[in-house]
Each structure stands twice: as structure tokens, then as C-alpha cells.
Design a protein around this motif. Structure first.
Motif, PDB file in Angstrom:
ATOM      1  N   GLU A 155       0.822  -1.208   0.000  1.00 42.19           N
ATOM      2  CA  GLU A 155       0.000   0.000   0.000  1.00 42.19           C
ATOM      3  C   GLU A 155       0.858   1.260   0.000  1.00 42.19           C
ATOM      4  OE1 GLU A 155      -4.076  -1.469   2.231  1.00 42.19           O
ATOM      5  OE2 GLU A 155      -2.461  -0.596   3.427  1.00 42.19           O
ATOM      6  N   LEU A 156       1.946   1.266   0.761  1.00 42.49           N
ATOM      7  CA  LEU A 156       2.819   2.441   0.763  1.00 42.49           C
ATOM      8  C   LEU A 156       3.415   2.676  -0.616  1.00 42.49           C
ATOM      9  CD1 LEU A 156       4.221   4.696   2.320  1.00 42.49           C
ATOM     10  CD2 LEU A 156       6.021   3.064   2.936  1.00 42.49           C
ATOM     11  N   SER A 157       3.836   1.620  -1.287  1.00 37.37           N
ATOM     12  CA  SER A 157       4.398   1.767  -2.635  1.00 37.37           C
ATOM     13  C   SER A 157       3.341   2.240  -3.619  1.00 37.37           C
ATOM     14  CB  SER A 157       5.007   0.439  -3.099  1.00 37.37           C
ATOM     15  OG  SER A 157       6.088   0.057  -2.270  1.00 37.37           O
ATOM     16  N   VAL A 158       2.123   1.711  -3.513  1.00 38.09           N
ATOM     17  CA  VAL A 158       1.041   2.174  -4.388  1.00 38.09           C
ATOM     18  C   VAL A 158       0.728   3.643  -4.110  1.00 38.09           C
ATOM     19  CG1 VAL A 158      -1.422   1.914  -4.920  1.00 38.09           C
ATOM     20  CG2 VAL A 158       0.040  -0.109  -4.720  1.00 38.09           C
TER      21      VAL A 158
ATOM     22  N   ASP B 146       8.136 -11.627  -0.962  1.00 36.37           N
ATOM     23  CA  ASP B 146       8.281 -11.612  -2.419  1.00 36.37           C
ATOM     24  C   ASP B 146       7.065 -11.026  -3.114  1.00 36.37           C
ATOM     25  OD1 ASP B 146      10.756 -12.740  -2.160  1.00 36.37           O
ATOM     26  OD2 ASP B 146      10.100 -14.793  -2.546  1.00 36.37           O
ATOM     27  N   SER B 147       5.867 -11.246  -2.560  1.00 37.35           N
ATOM     28  CA  SER B 147       4.668 -10.765  -3.235  1.00 37.35           C
ATOM     29  C   SER B 147       4.599  -9.252  -3.300  1.00 37.35           C
ATOM     30  CB  SER B 147       3.412 -11.315  -2.545  1.00 37.35           C
ATOM     31  OG  SER B 147       3.398 -10.972  -1.170  1.00 37.35           O
ATOM     32  N   ALA B 148       5.367  -8.543  -2.457  1.00 32.27           N
ATOM     33  CA  ALA B 148       5.384  -7.084  -2.534  1.00 32.27           C
ATOM     34  C   ALA B 148       6.019  -6.592  -3.825  1.00 32.27           C
ATOM     35  CB  ALA B 148       6.119  -6.501  -1.334  1.00 32.27           C
ATOM     36  N   ASN B 149       6.762  -7.456  -4.512  1.00 34.87           N
ATOM     37  CA  ASN B 149       7.439  -7.048  -5.741  1.00 34.87           C
ATOM     38  C   ASN B 149       6.482  -6.818  -6.904  1.00 34.87           C
ATOM     39  OD1 ASN B 149       9.871  -7.294  -4.368  1.00 34.87           O
ATOM     40  ND2 ASN B 149      10.218  -9.396  -5.060  1.00 34.87           N
ATOM     41  N   VAL B 150       5.204  -7.172  -6.756  1.00 26.10           N
ATOM     42  CA  VAL B 150       4.270  -6.935  -7.860  1.00 26.10           C
ATOM     43  C   VAL B 150       4.111  -5.449  -8.146  1.00 26.10           C
ATOM     44  CG1 VAL B 150       2.977  -9.042  -7.357  1.00 26.10           C
ATOM     45  CG2 VAL B 150       2.217  -6.871  -6.369  1.00 26.10           C
ATOM     46  N   VAL B 151       4.492  -4.581  -7.192  1.00 25.39           N
ATOM     47  CA  VAL B 151       4.327  -3.141  -7.410  1.00 25.39           C
ATOM     48  C   VAL B 151       5.447  -2.575  -8.277  1.00 25.39           C
ATOM     49  CG1 VAL B 151       3.810  -0.950  -6.245  1.00 25.39           C
ATOM     50  CG2 VAL B 151       3.319  -3.090  -5.094  1.00 25.39           C
TER      51      VAL B 151
ATOM     52  N   THR C 155      -2.138  -3.338 -10.225  1.00 27.27           N
ATOM     53  CA  THR C 155      -1.605  -3.978  -9.020  1.00 27.27           C
ATOM     54  C   THR C 155      -2.467  -5.163  -8.611  1.00 27.27           C
ATOM     55  OG1 THR C 155      -0.807  -1.804  -8.274  1.00 27.27           O
ATOM     56  CG2 THR C 155      -0.876  -3.571  -6.649  1.00 27.27           C
ATOM     57  N   LEU C 156      -3.778  -4.989  -8.669  1.00 30.19           N
ATOM     58  CA  LEU C 156      -4.691  -6.076  -8.319  1.00 30.19           C
ATOM     59  C   LEU C 156      -4.534  -7.256  -9.267  1.00 30.19           C
ATOM     60  CD1 LEU C 156      -7.087  -7.288  -6.785  1.00 30.19           C
ATOM     61  CD2 LEU C 156      -8.617  -5.910  -8.221  1.00 30.19           C
ATOM     62  N   VAL C 157      -4.443  -6.997 -10.556  1.00 28.87           N
ATOM     63  CA  VAL C 157      -4.302  -8.074 -11.542  1.00 28.87           C
ATOM     64  C   VAL C 157      -2.991  -8.824 -11.336  1.00 28.87           C
ATOM     65  CG1 VAL C 157      -3.976  -8.535 -14.007  1.00 28.87           C
ATOM     66  CG2 VAL C 157      -5.814  -7.019 -13.256  1.00 28.87           C
TER      67      VAL C 157
ATOM     68  N   TYR D 176      -4.575 -11.978  -0.659  1.00 23.96           N
ATOM     69  CA  TYR D 176      -5.153 -10.816  -1.333  1.00 23.96           C
ATOM     70  C   TYR D 176      -5.252  -9.594  -0.426  1.00 23.96           C
ATOM     71  CZ  TYR D 176      -6.450 -13.468  -5.486  1.00 23.96           C
ATOM     72  OH  TYR D 176      -6.413 -14.196  -6.636  1.00 23.96           O
ATOM     73  N   PHE D 177      -4.877  -9.730   0.845  1.00 25.77           N
ATOM     74  CA  PHE D 177      -5.004  -8.593   1.750  1.00 25.77           C
ATOM     75  C   PHE D 177      -4.130  -7.404   1.355  1.00 25.77           C
ATOM     76  CE2 PHE D 177      -6.612 -11.373   5.498  1.00 25.77           C
ATOM     77  CZ  PHE D 177      -7.845 -11.458   4.858  1.00 25.77           C
ATOM     78  N   PRO D 178      -2.951  -7.591   0.733  1.00 20.67           N
ATOM     79  CA  PRO D 178      -2.209  -6.414   0.267  1.00 20.67           C
ATOM     80  C   PRO D 178      -2.958  -5.575  -0.759  1.00 20.67           C
ATOM     81  CG  PRO D 178      -0.734  -8.293   0.411  1.00 20.67           C
ATOM     82  CD  PRO D 178      -2.130  -8.821   0.635  1.00 20.67           C
ATOM     83  N   VAL D 179      -3.927  -6.150  -1.447  1.00 21.14           N
ATOM     84  CA  VAL D 179      -4.756  -5.379  -2.388  1.00 21.14           C
ATOM     85  C   VAL D 179      -6.208  -5.353  -1.917  1.00 21.14           C
ATOM     86  CG1 VAL D 179      -3.289  -5.667  -4.418  1.00 21.14           C
ATOM     87  CG2 VAL D 179      -4.941  -7.459  -3.832  1.00 21.14           C
ATOM     88  N   LEU D 180      -6.404  -5.505  -0.610  1.00 19.77           N
ATOM     89  CA  LEU D 180      -7.762  -5.456  -0.065  1.00 19.77           C
ATOM     90  C   LEU D 180      -8.407  -4.110  -0.331  1.00 19.77           C
ATOM     91  CD1 LEU D 180      -9.957  -6.925   1.534  1.00 19.77           C
ATOM     92  CD2 LEU D 180      -8.819  -6.213   3.649  1.00 19.77           C
ATOM     93  N   PHE D 181      -7.614  -3.047  -0.311  1.00 20.59           N
ATOM     94  CA  PHE D 181      -8.161  -1.722  -0.600  1.00 20.59           C
ATOM     95  C   PHE D 181      -8.708  -1.653  -2.019  1.00 20.59           C
ATOM     96  CE2 PHE D 181      -3.938  -1.550  -2.336  1.00 20.59           C
ATOM     97  CZ  PHE D 181      -4.036  -0.709  -3.437  1.00 20.59           C
TER      98      PHE D 181
END
Length: 516
Positions: A231-234, A265-270, A435-437, A461-466
Motif C-alpha cells: 500500500e505504501l508503494s502504491v 516476495d509478493s510485494a514485488n508486484v508493485v 496492481t490487483l491483476v 489478497y489482503f495487500p490489495v484489499l483496498f
């Protein structure tokens, strides 16, 4: 007496600006109340679940405890700390500090977290042993999950009172990190919709009282810090997209992305999202002539970008990322022979072309993955063995799909040019959806190629819950009268809080009372 001199009576309405200030103050108070309720209820979650009763929590805490007691990161093979000890170290290092201070305080005071074994733990253990009579098996929960729960319960009781006090303190620390994730999700929505507050408040209300989000946040694990870093990166990406790629903004974004690389590792999607936003925010050197061919028109737009600025800012972005996180990948290469050490379930990992060679396996696997992820998103507590009644999952399905008619209208309006969004909101919305995709692709690939059980977790999916909350709120609001939009945050907060309290007092506590 003139109209201006006449004193106002009880029936006179307040000036609009005074009424607006009062309404804004009320909303701020209610937000603070919601945060306090989150902290209080999160504390309840941290204490009602026995230590170890969250997904992979014993392995996560073993990683934390090793750092706290040895003052260094573990070698995955030499130290035999557990199957989570390959994970990126930022969260575990911070948690180790909390754990160490708590253990020292507990030892100095002669106190700690002591617990008596429940009666259910006296039952025979083993893969062939029957489930204890205290456990009422849920029809959708495999027996293995109950055995995992019992094994984790015994493992948690094996620690000393001081270590258990440290474990409990790390749970509370992680719960505060989860609260920060709610605030960042709310802030992202305010950047996207600066002219209205109800979308951000609605998304925040859904996040803060979602039972599984609170459960995962009140346990030891690296999912809540991943929520924060994504979320901070987004958020920084959206600010760069809105205000321009200054060196300071790009450096802060690189810092956030680097810390995300040290979290999970999943934070790298941003990272690809940030690069695309960087190119988009740099602007063009000139306006290209439009062309009837889409591909030709796109190529002209790409050529017209300010590539000199893009390259310089991208170099700065990667320099900061490497400066923050590069040492971790160098360490992996030295210790394990490759920078991306990922030893999870090597015996079940499938080759990348498996579904190309055997396409008939794809749909059955997705048929397992999607329902499991849905149930885990809404309510599969402990080791997924405390599940909602089956009818409740079916009731939550249409609630989850309420967004579809409104989103269809939204897409139709956008295609017809009736969606009067400023360009900043359109671009920001595109970045959030990308980001969600990408996160959905990463989670699905994890399930399909690494492990269907471990990968079919709604918490991923909680990192893209927003973003999911934004789609639901926008879709539902599109079919509701506009005068009802301001009431959506209150309705959502009330409904989610009631659902959360039922999960605690109507589901979780009765389950553990039955254990003896």
C-alpha cells in the motif's frame, strides 16, 4: 429589529460552513472510534487464539525467536529453524526486537505467559488416530487441518513462559502493523477521490472489521507488513503520478519498494506498476499526430515520451532499491547459490509448462482454488479448521457479487464517455487495477504450481484489499441513489462489526470452550 440583528432561535439552521465543519469533526471522531475498536478487538483476537493457532504461525515465530536469541539471521539448511526461515528478514528482525525486550522484562519480573493444556490435547495423536470427541468436524474442512491445529497447540505449549510472553507481544505488534495497513488503504482512496470522503471511509470500514484481516493481523506472520509495504508503494506511485516524478518522490518510492523486497516476495508486484507510472508521469516531449491504427498511434505516443528523464529517474529508483535490499539477494547467492531462495514444497512444485502439456488439469485445479480462497477470505480461522457454517458462505457469495451490476454500468459509462473523471483519477485507477491483476496472477500461480492448499489463501489478497474494497464500493454505489452514498461507511462499519463480533463470540470462543 432587522433580520441581521434578530437573534437566532432554536429552529434556525446553522450556516452551511459551520454545519460542514461539525460534520467533518464528527467523521474524524468516528474514524478514531473505529481505530480504537480495531485495537480493542484485535487484542481480543491476540489472546483468544492459543499460540500457534494461525496459518504457519509456529514456523513464523521460530524465525523471530531465533533472531531474538542468536542475534543473526538463520541459515535455512544449517540452522533448521523451520520452513519459513527463508523469508525476507525485515518483519522478523523488527519482531525479534519486540520479542527480546518482552522476554527480558518477563525474566526480570519473574512473570510470563503460562497456560494449561486443554483436555483435547490428551487424546492420541498421529495420522491414523481418530479426531478427539470434542472436535465437531466441519464438512468442508479436511481432518488433516484439525491434526495440524492440535500439533501447533502442543508446540506452542512447549515454549517457556518468557518465550510465550514474547510470542504474545509480537502478536500485538503485528496487530498494530495491520492497523497501519487500514490507514494506508484509506489514504490511497483519498488520493483517488479527493473531492469526496465516503469512498475512503467505506473501504476503511470494510478493511478494519473484516474478521480474517483482524485474525491474520493479530498473529505472527509477514502478511500484515506486506499489506503495509504494498500500500505504501502504491500510495507513493499515485502521488508521483499526480505531482510528477521529482527526484525526491522517486527516491522515496525506491525506498518503499526496497523495503517491500525485504518484507515478502509478493510485494514485488508493485515494481512494474511503479515503472509504468514513472514513464506515464514523465510526460511527452511533444504531442504526436494521431493515427487511425491503434498500434501505430501507441508507438508514436511511446516515442514522444521524455525518455531522458525516464531513464534518469528509473536509474535513481533502482539505485535506491539495490542500496536498500541488494545485500539480501547477495546473501542468498552466497549461502544457497541463487538470489531468489524459495524452497517451499519442492516435492510438489510443477514445471512452468505443466498446464500446456496437460490442459485438462487446469479447470479442476481452478475449481479447487477459487472456492478455497473465497472461504479463507471471509472466515477460516486458526489452521482453517474453525470455519463458518456452510450456509453462511453461500450467503456471502451474493454479497460479494453485489458489485457486478454497478461495475458493468461504470464500464459502459466509461466507454460511452459519460464517466466524468479527471485524468489523474483515470490513471490512478488504472495503476490500482494493474496492481490487483498482478497480485491475482501471483497468488493463482502460487496455487497452481507450488501447492493448491497452501496457495489458496484469501489472506494473500489482503495487500490489495483496498482495491477489492474500492471495486465493491464503486459497484454498489453505482446502483444506489446518490443521497445514500454518505451513509455507506456507517452501514458497512455496522454490518462488518456485527459479523466480526459474531465470529468471536458465536464461533471461535464456543469452539475453544468445547476443547476443555
Amino acid at each position: 429589529m432587522s433580520e441581521h440583528e434578530r437573534p437566532k432561535g432554536d429552529n434556525d439552521s446553522a450556516p452551511p460552513e459551520r454545519s460542514g465543519r461539525r460534520s467533518a469533526r464528527t467523521r474524524r471522531i468516528l474514524r478514531a472510534v473505529a481505530l480504537c475498536a480495531y485495537v480493542a478487538l484485535g487484542g481480543v483476537y491476540a489472546f483468544i487464539f492459543p499460540l500457534g493457532h494461525a496459518p504457519d504461525e509456529p514456523a513464523h515465530f521460530a524465525y523471530v525467536l531465533f533472531i531474538a536469541e542468536h542475534g543473526r539471521l538463520p541459515d535455512y539448511y544449517a540452522d533448521n529453524v523451520g520452513y519459513e526461515s527463508y523469508q525476507a528478514p525485515l518483519y522478523y528482525t523488527l519482531s525479534a526486537g519486540v520479542c527480546k525486550l518482552t522476554m527480558l522484562a518477563a525474566q526480570a519480573l519473574g512473570t510470563g505467559d503460562s497456560a494449561q493444556p486443554a483436555a483435547v490435547l490428551s487424546a492420541p495423536s498421529g495420522p491414523d488416530a481418530p479426531l478427539p470427541p470434542q472436535i465437531r468436524k466441519h464438512p468442508w474442512v479436511p481432518r488433516a487441518q484439525y491434526r495440524l491445529m492440535l500439533a501447533a497447540w502442543r508446540e506452542g505449549l512447549a515454549y517457556s513462559p518468557a518465550q510465550r510472553a514474547g510470542w504474545r507481544a509480537v502478536r500485538l505488534f503485528t496487530m498494530l502493523i495491520g492497523g497501519l495497513g487500514v490507514l494506508l488503504g484509506w489514504r490511497i482512496m483519498r488520493v483517488l477521490f479527493p473531492d469526496r470522503e465516503w469512498p475512503a471511509d467505506s473501504v476503511g470500514a470494510g478493511m478494519i472489521f473484516l474478521p480474517m484481516y483482524m485474525h491474520i493481523s493479530a498473529a505472527v506472520g509477514n502478511d500484515p507488513p506486506t499489506v503495509v509495504m504494498v500500500e505504501l508503494s502504491v500510495l507513493l506511485t499515485l502521488l508521483m503520478l499526480r505531482d510528477g516524478p521529482t527526484a525526491r518522490r522517486v527516491a522515496l518510492l525506491g525506498l518503499s519498494l526496497g523495503l517491500g523486497m525485504l518484507t515478502k516476495d509478493s510485494a514485488n508486484v508493485v515494481i512494474p506498476v511503479a515503472l509504468l507510472a514513472l514513464a506515464w508521469s514523465a510526460g511527452r516531449r511533444y504531442d504526436p499526430e494521431p493515427h487511425e491504427s491503434y498500434l501505430t498511434d501507441l508507438a508514436r505516443r511511446v516515442v514522444a515520451l521524455r525518455w531522458g528523464l525516464i531513464v534518469k529517474r528509473a536509474a535513481l529508483l533502482f539505485a535506491v532499491m539495490v542500496g536498500v535490499a541488494g545485500w539480501w539477494f547477495v546473501r542468498n547467492a552466497v549461502l544457497y547459490g541463487h538470489p531468489l531462495h524459495y524452497p517451499a514444497n519442492p516435492q510438489t512444485q510443477l514445471p512452468w509448462d505443466f498446464y500446456l502439456m496437460f490442459p485438462g488439469h487446469l479447470w479442476p485445479m481452478l475449481g479447487l482454488h477459487i472456492p478455497m480462497t473465497f472461504r479463507n477470505f471471509w472466515g477460516n480461522f486458526a489452521w482453517t479448521n474453525i470455519a463458518l457454517p456452510t450456509w453462511m458462505y453461500w450467503a456471502l457469495l451474493p454479497v460479494s457479487l453485489l458489485l457486478l451490476p454497478g461495475l458493468a454500468i461504470l464500464i459502459a459509462d466509461a466507454r460511452a464517455g459519460r464517466l466524468e473523471w479527471p485524468i489523474e483519477r483515470r490513471r490512478g485507477f488504472a495503476m490500482v487495477m494493474l496492481t490487483l491483476v498482478l497480485m491475482a496472477a501471483a497468488v493463482t500461480a502460487h496455487a497452481l504450481f507450488i501447492g493448491i492448499g497452501g496457495g489458496s489463501q484469501g489472506r494473500y489478497y489482503f495487500p490489495v484489499l483496498f482495491a477489492l474494497g474500492m471495486l465493491w464500493v464503486m459497484g454498489v454505489a453505482r446502483v444506489l441513489p446518490e443521497r445514500t452514498h454518505r451513509a455507506m461507511p456507517y452501514a458497512l462499519a455496522g454490518a462488518m462489526l456485527a459479523f466480526n463480533l459474531w465470529c468471536v463470540f458465536g464461533l471461535v470462543l464456543p469452539f475453544y470452550r468445547a476443547m476443555g
